[in-house]
Design a protein around this motif. Structure first.
Motif, PDB file in Angstrom:
ATOM      1  N   ARG A  79       0.833  -1.206   0.000  1.00  0.00           N
ATOM      2  CA  ARG A  79       0.000   0.000   0.000  1.00  0.00           C
ATOM      3  C   ARG A  79       0.868   1.256   0.000  1.00  0.00           C
ATOM      4  NH1 ARG A  79      -4.351  -1.453  -2.079  1.00  0.00           N
ATOM      5  NH2 ARG A  79      -4.900   0.725  -1.719  1.00  0.00           N
ATOM      6  N   GLU A  83      -1.400   6.682   2.079  1.00  0.00           N
ATOM      7  CA  GLU A  83      -2.666   6.155   2.587  1.00  0.00           C
ATOM      8  C   GLU A  83      -2.644   6.186   4.108  1.00  0.00           C
ATOM      9  OE1 GLU A  83      -4.959   2.920  -0.118  1.00  0.00           O
ATOM     10  OE2 GLU A  83      -3.385   2.192   1.184  1.00  0.00           O
ATOM     11  N   SER A  84      -3.753   6.555   4.708  1.00  0.00           N
ATOM     12  CA  SER A  84      -3.806   6.582   6.175  1.00  0.00           C
ATOM     13  C   SER A  84      -3.791   5.149   6.695  1.00  0.00           C
ATOM     14  CB  SER A  84      -5.057   7.315   6.638  1.00  0.00           C
ATOM     15  OG  SER A  84      -6.152   6.442   6.699  1.00  0.00           O
ATOM     16  N   PHE A  86      -5.444   3.186   8.740  1.00  0.00           N
ATOM     17  CA  PHE A  86      -6.605   2.306   8.754  1.00  0.00           C
ATOM     18  C   PHE A  86      -7.080   1.960   7.346  1.00  0.00           C
ATOM     19  CE2 PHE A  86     -11.114   1.206   9.312  1.00  0.00           C
ATOM     20  CZ  PHE A  86     -10.978   0.184  10.242  1.00  0.00           C
ATOM     21  N   THR A  87      -6.962   2.914   6.433  1.00  0.00           N
ATOM     22  CA  THR A  87      -7.319   2.641   5.042  1.00  0.00           C
ATOM     23  C   THR A  87      -6.421   1.546   4.478  1.00  0.00           C
ATOM     24  OG1 THR A  87      -7.909   4.973   4.804  1.00  0.00           O
ATOM     25  CG2 THR A  87      -7.701   3.681   2.785  1.00  0.00           C
ATOM     26  N   ALA A  88      -5.140   1.683   4.706  1.00  0.00           N
ATOM     27  CA  ALA A  88      -4.198   0.670   4.230  1.00  0.00           C
ATOM     28  C   ALA A  88      -4.539  -0.690   4.811  1.00  0.00           C
ATOM     29  CB  ALA A  88      -2.771   1.069   4.596  1.00  0.00           C
ATOM     30  N   SER A  90      -7.424  -1.696   5.909  1.00  0.00           N
ATOM     31  CA  SER A  90      -8.681  -2.179   5.334  1.00  0.00           C
ATOM     32  C   SER A  90      -8.418  -2.940   4.051  1.00  0.00           C
ATOM     33  CB  SER A  90      -9.621  -1.011   5.024  1.00  0.00           C
ATOM     34  OG  SER A  90      -9.868  -0.250   6.173  1.00  0.00           O
ATOM     35  N   HIS A  91      -7.579  -2.351   3.209  1.00  0.00           N
ATOM     36  CA  HIS A  91      -7.254  -3.024   1.946  1.00  0.00           C
ATOM     37  C   HIS A  91      -6.547  -4.349   2.208  1.00  0.00           C
ATOM     38  CE1 HIS A  91      -8.693  -0.010  -0.792  1.00  0.00           C
ATOM     39  NE2 HIS A  91      -8.062   0.946  -0.110  1.00  0.00           N
ATOM     40  N   GLU A 190     -17.497  -6.471   4.220  1.00  0.00           N
ATOM     41  CA  GLU A 190     -17.726  -5.095   3.767  1.00  0.00           C
ATOM     42  C   GLU A 190     -18.658  -4.359   4.720  1.00  0.00           C
ATOM     43  OE1 GLU A 190     -16.168  -3.344   1.602  1.00  0.00           O
ATOM     44  OE2 GLU A 190     -14.958  -5.097   1.102  1.00  0.00           O
ATOM     45  N   LEU A 193     -16.701  -3.338   7.726  1.00  0.00           N
ATOM     46  CA  LEU A 193     -15.808  -2.222   7.410  1.00  0.00           C
ATOM     47  C   LEU A 193     -16.598  -0.922   7.330  1.00  0.00           C
ATOM     48  CD1 LEU A 193     -13.437  -3.872   4.802  1.00  0.00           C
ATOM     49  CD2 LEU A 193     -12.715  -2.643   6.848  1.00  0.00           C
ATOM     50  N   GLU A 197     -16.134   2.409   9.589  1.00  0.00           N
ATOM     51  CA  GLU A 197     -15.915   3.697   8.917  1.00  0.00           C
ATOM     52  C   GLU A 197     -16.876   4.750   9.455  1.00  0.00           C
ATOM     53  OE1 GLU A 197     -13.050   4.931   6.996  1.00  0.00           O
ATOM     54  OE2 GLU A 197     -13.476   2.907   6.222  1.00  0.00           O
ATOM     55  N   ASP A 205      -7.080   8.084  12.885  1.00  0.00           N
ATOM     56  CA  ASP A 205      -5.937   7.163  12.905  1.00  0.00           C
ATOM     57  C   ASP A 205      -4.606   7.839  12.608  1.00  0.00           C
ATOM     58  OD1 ASP A 205      -6.699   7.701  10.338  1.00  0.00           O
ATOM     59  OD2 ASP A 205      -6.341   5.683   9.588  1.00  0.00           O
TER      60      ASP A 205
END
Lengths: 207, 207
Positions: A79, A83-84, A86-88, A90-91, A190, A193, A197, A205
């Motif tokens: 990643r 990217e923040s 938590f976003t990273a 999540s992926h 999903e 998640l 969110e 984060d």
DNA sequence: TAATTTATGTCAGCTCATGACATGTGACAA
DNA sequence: TTGTCACATGTCATGAGCTGACATAAATTA
């Protein structure tokens, strides 16, 4: 000639045979009730050989689980740094499912079986949690590295713990698995998640 | 006649002696390296008797942990119904520490020893997680009851998972325990709770 | 003191797991 | 093809965790 050689192919075959035999026996008569000897006998292999493939009886049920963890770590490493956290993460969590979707039919069936057995066996569940926790340390290290935070900073711990929590809730308590619940699994993940969110403040984060 | 009788007192004594001997041995030479026979010998009791007090070798290290869980559940049951789910759970988590603060000095020392052993032993850590997870089911049920939500509602699962996550992060990774780290433990827990509070949107834990 | 309950000890046995050594089978070069 | 080497597997022995069955000793109760 991409073939890995007969020896290697045989080993892979034995390994999968052991996993399949073990999972079937576990489903039939329960994890505790099936002995390593039975598994070995089902594959026509000596019990000693079983332990050359899997360090413990637990491992044979959890090996696929481990693959997922590794996929998650690998994805996180890919990643982009902007990217923040938590976003990273999540992926990375999603990667576990997408990896499965690209798999063999047999492999997917194997995974779903394993999931069912693990969910219904406290001892295995504990084992899987242990691996998750060990994985968590690596995730924390990676996030701390990305963000350049110190070792005793609470935030990376919290962010990673939250991400694994989401993964856990997403994967748990699915309705009795049908033929191919992969879609249901992905949907549940999903939903979780999305819930996370929506529960968190924007920018929570990052310090 | 408030005395519980000689027999009962002896049992409690043996039980504590087994716990203390086990924890000391675990600290000295590691969990895996110490056998049940050694623990039994240290208390001058037959190995068979050990297993009448504790179902597994794991249990002797985790028995105190279990008490904490029960305290948490009990506290949650006492919280007023108007309190939002996460607030109630926060108090329940705190109850684990406050309960300890009211304890005997020996009991507190025992708890800190147990914590240290568990943290440094993957197998024990896994076992403790398993108990946490089993406890989680009861917490979910209680929250769902309070809030009158259905069994397949994601929110209670998520709220409870988040609360146990906070507890876990709060209790984990404390610096090497000194004589009485209870204060440090409490502080760390408060810090984690504050971090969670600050990361979440107001009202996130109610639909 | 006698009768009853119950904690403990003893023993036998099963399963998981590991080390040591022997044997057989694939890999590879002459 | 053949012979050598590497390595996967089998066999055997051992130790630790755990359990059931039965006997014994101690505490409780009458």
């Amino acid at each position: 000639m991409g073939q890995p050689g007969l020896r290697e192919r045989k080993k892979q075959k034995t390994r999968l045979a052991l996993i399949d035999a073990a999972l079937d026996l576990f489903l039939e008569q329960g994890y505790e009730a099936t002995t390593v000897d039975q598994i070995a006998a089902a594959v026509d292999v000596s019990p000693r050989t079983f332990f050359r493939y899997f360090a413990t009886k637990e491992d044979v049920a959890l090996s696929l689980h481990v693959d997922g963890q590794e996929a998650m770590l690998a994805e996180l490493a890919c990643r982009p740094g902007e990217e923040s956290p938590f976003t990273a993460l999540s992926h990375a969590v999603r990667a576990m499912v997408t990896m499965l979707e690209e798999e063999d039919l047999a492999e997917r069936a194997r995974f779903l079986k394993a999931r069912e057995v693990i969910d219904n066996t406290p001892a295995l569940f504990a084992g899987s949690m242990r691996r998750v926790m060990e994985n968590e340390r690596q995730l924390i290290a990676e996030i701390a590295r990305r963000e350049g935070s110190g070792g005793d900073d609470l935030l990376p711990h919290f962010v990673v713990a939250l991400a694994t929590t989401v993964a856990r809730v997403g994967f748990e308590f699915c309705p009795p698995t049908g033929v191919d619940d992969l879609a249901a699994l992905a949907a549940r993940l999903e939903a979780t998640l999305a819930l996370a969110e929506r529960s968190l403040r924007p920018g929570w984060d990052r310090p």
